[in-house]
Design a protein around this motif. Structure first.
Motif, PDB file in Angstrom:
ATOM      1  N   ALA A  19     -11.961  21.670   4.724  1.00 18.10           N
ATOM      2  CA  ALA A  19     -12.163  19.920   4.687  1.00 18.10           C
ATOM      3  C   ALA A  19     -12.326  19.210   3.080  1.00 18.10           C
ATOM      4  O   ALA A  19     -12.176  18.138   3.000  1.00 18.10           O
ATOM      5  N   LEU A  20     -11.693  20.343   2.176  1.00 20.40           N
ATOM      6  CA  LEU A  20     -10.895  19.567   0.964  1.00 20.40           C
ATOM      7  C   LEU A  20      -9.548  18.264   1.584  1.00 20.40           C
ATOM      8  O   LEU A  20      -9.942  17.561   0.713  1.00 20.40           O
ATOM      9  N   LEU A  21      -9.041  19.268   2.197  1.00 19.22           N
ATOM     10  CA  LEU A  21      -7.570  18.062   2.378  1.00 19.22           C
ATOM     11  C   LEU A  21      -8.423  16.885   3.150  1.00 19.22           C
ATOM     12  O   LEU A  21      -7.532  15.600   2.870  1.00 19.22           O
ATOM     13  N   ALA A  22      -9.288  16.790   3.782  1.00 15.53           N
ATOM     14  CA  ALA A  22      -9.796  15.721   4.734  1.00 15.53           C
ATOM     15  C   ALA A  22     -10.746  14.836   3.335  1.00 15.53           C
ATOM     16  O   ALA A  22     -10.320  13.484   4.025  1.00 15.53           O
ATOM     17  N   VAL A  23     -11.185  15.633   2.569  1.00 13.18           N
ATOM     18  CA  VAL A  23     -11.581  14.304   1.694  1.00 13.18           C
ATOM     19  C   VAL A  23     -10.845  13.720   1.193  1.00 13.18           C
ATOM     20  O   VAL A  23     -11.264  12.656   0.519  1.00 13.18           O
ATOM     21  N   TRP A  24      -9.883  14.594   0.112  1.00 12.11           N
ATOM     22  CA  TRP A  24      -8.277  14.545  -0.377  1.00 12.11           C
ATOM     23  C   TRP A  24      -8.168  13.162   0.407  1.00 12.11           C
ATOM     24  O   TRP A  24      -7.135  11.889  -0.321  1.00 12.11           O
ATOM     25  N   TYR A  25      -7.870  13.540   1.677  1.00  7.28           N
ATOM     26  CA  TYR A  25      -6.621  12.023   2.647  1.00  7.28           C
ATOM     27  C   TYR A  25      -8.061  10.765   2.943  1.00  7.28           C
ATOM     28  O   TYR A  25      -7.571   9.382   2.447  1.00  7.28           O
ATOM     29  N   ALA A  26      -8.741  10.736   2.627  1.00  8.64           N
ATOM     30  CA  ALA A  26      -9.858  10.272   2.912  1.00  8.64           C
ATOM     31  C   ALA A  26     -10.388   9.013   1.122  1.00  8.64           C
ATOM     32  O   ALA A  26      -9.767   8.027   1.439  1.00  8.64           O
ATOM     33  N   ALA A  27      -9.957  10.114   0.404  1.00  3.49           N
ATOM     34  CA  ALA A  27      -9.945   9.006  -1.351  1.00  3.49           C
ATOM     35  C   ALA A  27      -8.850   8.949  -1.354  1.00  3.49           C
ATOM     36  O   ALA A  27      -8.676   7.393  -1.717  1.00  3.49           O
ATOM     37  N   ALA A  28      -7.617   9.498  -1.193  1.00  6.21           N
ATOM     38  CA  ALA A  28      -5.866   9.202  -1.112  1.00  6.21           C
ATOM     39  C   ALA A  28      -6.591   7.400  -0.192  1.00  6.21           C
ATOM     40  O   ALA A  28      -5.540   6.430  -0.189  1.00  6.21           O
ATOM     41  N   LEU A  29      -6.855   7.695   1.194  1.00  6.24           N
ATOM     42  CA  LEU A  29      -6.739   5.679   1.389  1.00  6.24           C
ATOM     43  C   LEU A  29      -7.367   4.614   1.080  1.00  6.24           C
ATOM     44  O   LEU A  29      -7.589   3.529   0.793  1.00  6.24           O
ATOM     45  N   GLY A  44       5.944 -10.276   1.293  1.00  4.42           N
ATOM     46  CA  GLY A  44       5.724 -10.702   2.252  1.00  4.42           C
ATOM     47  C   GLY A  44       6.099 -10.131   3.431  1.00  4.42           C
ATOM     48  O   GLY A  44       6.356 -10.560   5.019  1.00  4.42           O
ATOM     49  N   GLU A  45       5.061  -8.836   3.299  1.00  5.05           N
ATOM     50  CA  GLU A  45       4.924  -7.887   5.120  1.00  5.05           C
ATOM     51  C   GLU A  45       3.791  -8.329   5.598  1.00  5.05           C
ATOM     52  O   GLU A  45       2.383  -8.497   4.813  1.00  5.05           O
ATOM     53  N   VAL A  46       3.497  -8.318   6.965  1.00  5.37           N
ATOM     54  CA  VAL A  46       2.263  -8.357   8.003  1.00  5.37           C
ATOM     55  C   VAL A  46       2.422  -7.180   8.319  1.00  5.37           C
ATOM     56  O   VAL A  46       2.870  -6.510   9.094  1.00  5.37           O
ATOM     57  N   LEU A  47       1.721  -5.944   7.763  1.00  4.74           N
ATOM     58  CA  LEU A  47       1.545  -4.890   8.141  1.00  4.74           C
ATOM     59  C   LEU A  47      -0.200  -5.151   9.290  1.00  4.74           C
ATOM     60  O   LEU A  47      -1.370  -5.956   8.837  1.00  4.74           O
ATOM     61  N   THR A  48       0.099  -4.167   9.795  1.00  9.17           N
ATOM     62  CA  THR A  48      -1.704  -3.900  11.054  1.00  9.17           C
ATOM     63  C   THR A  48      -2.287  -3.107  10.352  1.00  9.17           C
ATOM     64  O   THR A  48      -1.686  -2.134   9.579  1.00  9.17           O
ATOM     65  N   PRO A  49      -3.608  -3.017  10.437  1.00 11.16           N
ATOM     66  CA  PRO A  49      -4.270  -1.900   9.991  1.00 11.16           C
ATOM     67  C   PRO A  49      -3.627  -0.304   9.748  1.00 11.16           C
ATOM     68  O   PRO A  49      -3.550   0.031   8.750  1.00 11.16           O
ATOM     69  N   SER A  50      -3.281  -0.270  10.770  1.00  8.47           N
ATOM     70  CA  SER A  50      -2.610   1.680  11.310  1.00  8.47           C
ATOM     71  C   SER A  50      -1.488   1.159  10.219  1.00  8.47           C
ATOM     72  O   SER A  50      -1.307   2.255   9.278  1.00  8.47           O
ATOM     73  N   GLY A  51      -0.152   0.060  10.537  1.00  8.48           N
ATOM     74  CA  GLY A  51       0.533   0.109   9.013  1.00  8.48           C
ATOM     75  C   GLY A  51      -0.087  -0.001   7.891  1.00  8.48           C
ATOM     76  O   GLY A  51       1.105   0.901   6.579  1.00  8.48           O
ATOM     77  N   LEU A  52      -1.162  -0.351   7.629  1.00 11.99           N
ATOM     78  CA  LEU A  52      -1.145  -0.495   6.009  1.00 11.99           C
ATOM     79  C   LEU A  52      -2.259   0.730   5.290  1.00 11.99           C
ATOM     80  O   LEU A  52      -1.322   1.582   4.708  1.00 11.99           O
ATOM     81  N   TRP A  53      -2.651   1.153   6.653  1.00  8.92           N
ATOM     82  CA  TRP A  53      -3.289   3.390   6.379  1.00  8.92           C
ATOM     83  C   TRP A  53      -1.855   4.103   6.161  1.00  8.92           C
ATOM     84  O   TRP A  53      -1.632   4.565   5.320  1.00  8.92           O
ATOM     85  N   LEU A  54      -0.563   3.931   6.934  1.00  2.08           N
ATOM     86  CA  LEU A  54       0.032   4.392   6.438  1.00  2.08           C
ATOM     87  C   LEU A  54       0.974   4.435   5.504  1.00  2.08           C
ATOM     88  O   LEU A  54       1.101   4.982   4.806  1.00  2.08           O
ATOM     89  N   LYS A  55       0.999   2.680   5.542  1.00  2.00           N
ATOM     90  CA  LYS A  55       1.900   2.344   3.603  1.00  2.00           C
ATOM     91  C   LYS A  55       1.061   3.433   2.381  1.00  2.00           C
ATOM     92  O   LYS A  55       1.745   3.338   1.979  1.00  2.00           O
ATOM     93  N   SER A  56      -0.065   3.308   2.843  1.00  3.92           N
ATOM     94  CA  SER A  56      -0.887   3.725   1.518  1.00  3.92           C
ATOM     95  C   SER A  56      -0.882   5.148   1.630  1.00  3.92           C
ATOM     96  O   SER A  56      -0.522   5.909   0.513  1.00  3.92           O
ATOM     97  N   TYR A  57      -0.080   5.998   1.995  1.00  2.00           N
ATOM     98  CA  TYR A  57       0.154   7.734   2.201  1.00  2.00           C
ATOM     99  C   TYR A  57       1.591   7.736   1.616  1.00  2.00           C
ATOM    100  O   TYR A  57       1.475   8.463   2.042  1.00  2.00           O
ATOM    101  N   THR A  58       2.393   6.714   2.375  1.00  2.00           N
ATOM    102  CA  THR A  58       3.925   6.924   1.296  1.00  2.00           C
ATOM    103  C   THR A  58       4.240   5.576   0.307  1.00  2.00           C
ATOM    104  O   THR A  58       5.083   5.888  -0.007  1.00  2.00           O
ATOM    105  N   LEU A  59       3.445   5.614  -0.812  1.00  3.99           N
ATOM    106  CA  LEU A  59       3.957   4.655  -1.552  1.00  3.99           C
ATOM    107  C   LEU A  59       4.604   5.865  -2.672  1.00  3.99           C
ATOM    108  O   LEU A  59       4.113   6.585  -3.037  1.00  3.99           O
ATOM    109  N   ASP A  60       4.976   5.117  -3.271  1.00  7.42           N
ATOM    110  CA  ASP A  60       6.742   6.175  -4.162  1.00  7.42           C
ATOM    111  C   ASP A  60       5.719   6.339  -5.559  1.00  7.42           C
ATOM    112  O   ASP A  60       5.909   6.874  -5.949  1.00  7.42           O
ATOM    113  N   LYS A  61       4.623   5.591  -6.352  1.00 11.95           N
ATOM    114  CA  LYS A  61       3.693   5.550  -7.487  1.00 11.95           C
ATOM    115  C   LYS A  61       2.133   5.222  -6.689  1.00 11.95           C
ATOM    116  O   LYS A  61       1.219   4.232  -7.174  1.00 11.95           O
TER     117      LYS A  61
END
Length: 297
Positions: A19-29, A44-61
């Motif tokens: 449950a904590l992991l699910a809340v954590w991932y939702a908060a990170a997104l 200048g990137e055009v991302l799909t919603p799924s691509g934007l979600w994926l990028k939200s979880y792979t940011l350097d900072k």
């Protein structure tokens, strides 16, 4: 029997962790979504919603790192580097734990000595106890820099200043717990010892101290965890390059939020390990004293 034990003890923990992991991932997104979107627009990137979600979880900072990013940082900082490396979290944890344990031992000894004096001396009880309580109202973030500056001015640096800050925090729960424990014997028990013509020394070792042990170990679990906090706080204003506090400080300087969270989780793991060790010692002591499990419940 084994299945019942797993359902009773393991399954609730697993459910809470998931449950904590699910809340954590939702908060990170939610927290990283805007940052990921702005970075994509700048490039200048055009991302799909799924691509934007994926990028939200792979940011350097990221504003809030995802759990898998923190796990990868911990793995990289513990397994992929040598223990003696300045990049190793094990090395930094060892530096912090050395100050933690020294401060915890000093705080425990000081707390027990003060508690014994307060219980056996009414003047100490009336004069010293209020000052002990008042000492904990001073923010440690205000005390730590002043203490370190004063000690450095008289040539004391390194491990001892951090240990003294841990001592300052850890002695208080030990004092309070031991005072409560040493006063816990009932009047009928004290009268029985007096009937046997027991001396004050015999009264202490045969009645008061055994009665205080449960209170002492409960206080030690609090004291050892807060001692770790004191060691980390003591590393922040000193400009040291080793220790979990230094790791947190360097991460905040350069905006490395993943590094900060990795150091925080390692610190939490160290605190859990220290509390577990105190609990293990408590079980050994209880076994040596012949305490039955049902008596500890």
């Amino acid at each position: 029997m084994m299945i019942d034990r797993l359902q009773k003890h393991v399954l609730p923990v697993v459910i809470v962790v998931l449950a904590l992991l699910a809340v954590w991932y939702a908060a990170a997104l939610l927290m990283n979504h805007g940052l990921a979107e702005s970075q994509a627009k700048l490039k200048g990137e055009v991302l799909t919603p799924s691509g934007l979600w994926l990028k939200s979880y792979t940011l350097d900072k990221p504003m809030l790192p995802a759990p898998h990013q923190i796990a990868a940082e911990i793995w990289k900082s513990t397994v992929d580097v040598a223990v003696t490396s300045k990049r190793s979290l094990i090395y930094h944890a060892g530096v912090t734990l050395s100050a933690t344990l020294l401060g915890f031992v000093l705080g425990t000894v000081l707390g027990i000595v003060l508690a014994v004096g307060i219980v056996h001396n009414r003047a100490m009880d009336k004069s010293l106890m209020p000052w002990i309580i008042a000492s904990q109202t001073i923010p440690i973030l205000a005390v730590a820099p002043m203490l370190i500056v004063v000690l450095n001015a008289i040539g004391i640096s390194g491990l001892l200043p951090k240990a003294l800050i841990s001592t300052y925090l850890s002695f208080f729960p030990v004092v309070v717990g031991m005072v409560k424990g040493l006063k816990s014997p009932e009047i009928i028990q004290l009268d029985l010892m007096h009937t046997y013509n027991a001396s004050q020394t015999q009264l202490f070792w045969k009645l008061r101290f055994p009665s205080a042990l449960p209170f002492l170990f409960a206080s030690l679990k609090v004291g050892v965890a807060i001692s770790l906090v004191g060691a980390i706080v003591g590393e922040l204003p000193t400009g040291v390059v080793a220790g979990l506090g230094a790791r947190l400080l360097s991460g905040s300087y350069y905006g490395q939020t993943i590094q900060i969270w990795a150091a925080l989780l390692v610190a939490a793991a160290c605190a859990a390990l220290l509390v577990f060790l105190v609990g293990a010692v408590e079980q050994i002591v209880n076994r040596l004293m012949g305490v039955r499990p049902e008596m500890r419940q």
